[in-house]
Design an enzyme around this catalytic site. Structure first.
Site, PDB file in Angstrom:
ATOM      1  CG  ASN A   7       4.253 -47.282 -27.209  1.00  0.00           C
ATOM      2  OD1 ASN A   7       3.932 -47.100 -26.661  1.00  0.00           O
ATOM      3  ND2 ASN A   7       5.134 -47.040 -28.088  1.00  0.00           N
ATOM      4  NE  ARG A  91       4.719 -43.091 -29.434  1.00  0.00           N
ATOM      5  CZ  ARG A  91       5.114 -43.930 -30.520  1.00  0.00           C
ATOM      6  NH1 ARG A  91       5.158 -45.051 -30.719  1.00  0.00           N
ATOM      7  NH2 ARG A  91       4.568 -43.200 -31.651  1.00  0.00           N
ATOM      8  CG  HIS A 180       4.390 -41.472 -36.234  1.00  0.00           C
ATOM      9  ND1 HIS A 180       4.009 -41.747 -37.892  1.00  0.00           N
ATOM     10  CD2 HIS A 180       4.435 -43.125 -35.663  1.00  0.00           C
ATOM     11  CE1 HIS A 180       3.275 -43.236 -38.207  1.00  0.00           C
ATOM     12  NE2 HIS A 180       3.722 -43.811 -36.427  1.00  0.00           N
ATOM     13  NE  ARG A 241      -3.214 -46.651 -38.197  1.00  0.00           N
ATOM     14  CZ  ARG A 241      -1.878 -45.891 -37.520  1.00  0.00           C
ATOM     15  NH1 ARG A 241      -1.536 -44.887 -38.186  1.00  0.00           N
ATOM     16  NH2 ARG A 241      -2.050 -46.278 -36.257  1.00  0.00           N
ATOM     17  CD  GLU A 387       9.582 -43.846 -32.669  1.00  0.00           C
ATOM     18  OE1 GLU A 387       8.193 -43.673 -32.325  1.00  0.00           O
ATOM     19  OE2 GLU A 387       9.499 -45.576 -32.784  1.00  0.00           O
TER      20      GLU A 387
END
Length: 402
Positions: A7, A91, A180, A241, A387
């Protein structure tokens, strides 16, 4: 058969080495401060103390070289040499509309990922850097791209289209993509299993928690809506965010403060959310502590985040129909998330009843928990995101390993 998953971010790489035959994690860790200097690797082997080494990494190729050297190190490594690795999984955050599933990487796939970089420059660009590094250092291994956006490609047009000029969609690809995906896919599968049902028989709301937070409306095991949009900026309020805001705010503030588009993006992505309200970056648990000590801005920030999460849950019940469960998933380091309980305490009218004792137990131990009250009509689960497991399963599926 061993799978190395990567990742890659702008200044870091997270990695995991997985033994597919025995379904076990051999090692995982991350290289941090790539490019910026003073870089280092933190290497973790289950059952052993963590290993830390300083090593300058001027780019992602150097960082991957450090990872391979560490994995095969005679003292702290878990393999004799890198030839024991059978495949690499990457990823990739944005696959646009082209990729609805994971694929083996070739020149055409790389070109398509590069084309999507305009939609996610902060993500796809380092993702590509990792792919190019792996192709250079491990040229004989099959490599697989696993896309964050793929799970959400089942959304109907009414959910993924924006009420903007249609030409913007056709020419520039402006639509809802969602992110996600690996976490939501695992939560949907595991949630169905915990309910004792097939995924196709379940309606769920899945919630990925962390610094970035997103929700997914899952109907019959498929994503039919998700809170993040063209970028990961849309949706609920997050750690840094802003989530959903009046789009007119951006042009107003840019004019008033003389900000460029790049500066505005920085404020919305890194200086808003809980950090923006509190005036500094902090974890939710730290914000909860500060709020209990009288910090009004921390109190307001946490209440705002919980309120907006509650609104999304209610709206997704409206589009999925009756739901079987809400499934909260978390990544490493993010289980300590008090906003969950704050959002669910006022939803009894939806048949959602929280067990506060079980919710408190779920804060901190990193395990699966059922946190709904015995008389709750809708089950509530908390579980690790899974994940990495999805990444490994997809690599094996693409390469037709049985």
């Amino acid at each position: 058969m061993m799978i190395l998953t990567l990742n890659c971010r702008t200044y870091s790489i997270q990695y995991q080495l997985f033994d597919w035959k025995n379904k076990s994690v051999l090692a995982h860790g991350e290289v941090e401060r790539i490019v910026v200097g003073d870089s280092f690797i933190t290497h973790r082997v289950p059952g052993l103390p963590n290993a830390h080494r300083d090593a300058e990494c001027s780019d992602h190729k150097a960082a991957l070289g450090l990872i391979l050297k560490t994995l095969s190190d005679a003292r702290i490594g878990v393999i004799k040499n890198v030839n024991q690795i059978s495949a690499v999984g990457h990823r990739v955050v944005h696959g646009g509309e082209k990729f609805t599933r994971s694929v083996q990487i070739d020149a055409d796939v790389i070109d398509a990922i590069r084309d999507c970089a305009t939609l996610a420059p902060l993500h796809n660009t380092p993702n590509l850097a990792g792919i190019e590094a792996a192709r250079a250092l491990l040229p004989n291994l099959p490599q697989v791209a696993i896309f964050d956006t793929a799970f959400h490609q089942t959304m109907p047009e009414r959910a993924y289209m924006y009420p903007l000029p249609y030409d913007w969609y056709k020419t520039h690809g402006i639509r809802r993509y969602g992110f996600h995906g690996h976490s939501h896919l695992y939560a949907a599968r595991r949630g169905a299993e915990l309910l004792g049902k097939a995924p196709a028989e379940t309606n769920l709301i899945t919630v990925h928690t962390g610094n970035g937070v997103s929700l997914c409306a899952v109907q019959g095991g498929k994503s039919i809506d998700t809170s993040m949009g063209l970028t990961p900026l849309e949706g609920v309020m997050m750690g840094t965010r802003c989530g959903d805001i009046d789009p007119g705010i951006t042009s107003f503030v840019m004019k008033e403060m003389g900000l460029s588009a790049t500066e505005m993006e920085l404020f919305l992505n890194q200086k808003s959310g809980l950090a923006g309200i509190a005036g500094r970056y902090m974890s939710r648990r730290s914000a909860l502590h500060e709020a209990s000590q009288g910090d009004e801005r921390c109190r307001i920030g946490l209440q705002m985040e919980a309120y907006r999460l509650r609104k999304y849950i209610g709206s997704y019940i409206a589009v999925t129909g009756p739901i079987d469960a809400i499934v909260f998933s978390f990544g490493e380091g993010w289980v300590d998330w008090p906003v969950r309980g704050m959002a669910l305490v006022e939803m009894e009218h939806f048949g959602i009843k929280l067990d506060p004792v079980q919710d408190l137990m779920a804060l901190g131990d990193g395990k699966e928990h059922k946190i709904s009250a015995p008389d709750s009509k809708i089950a509530i689960y908390v579980l690790p995101s899974g994940e990495e497991l999805v990444l490994n399963e997809d690599v094996a599926a693409v390469l037709k390993w049985h």
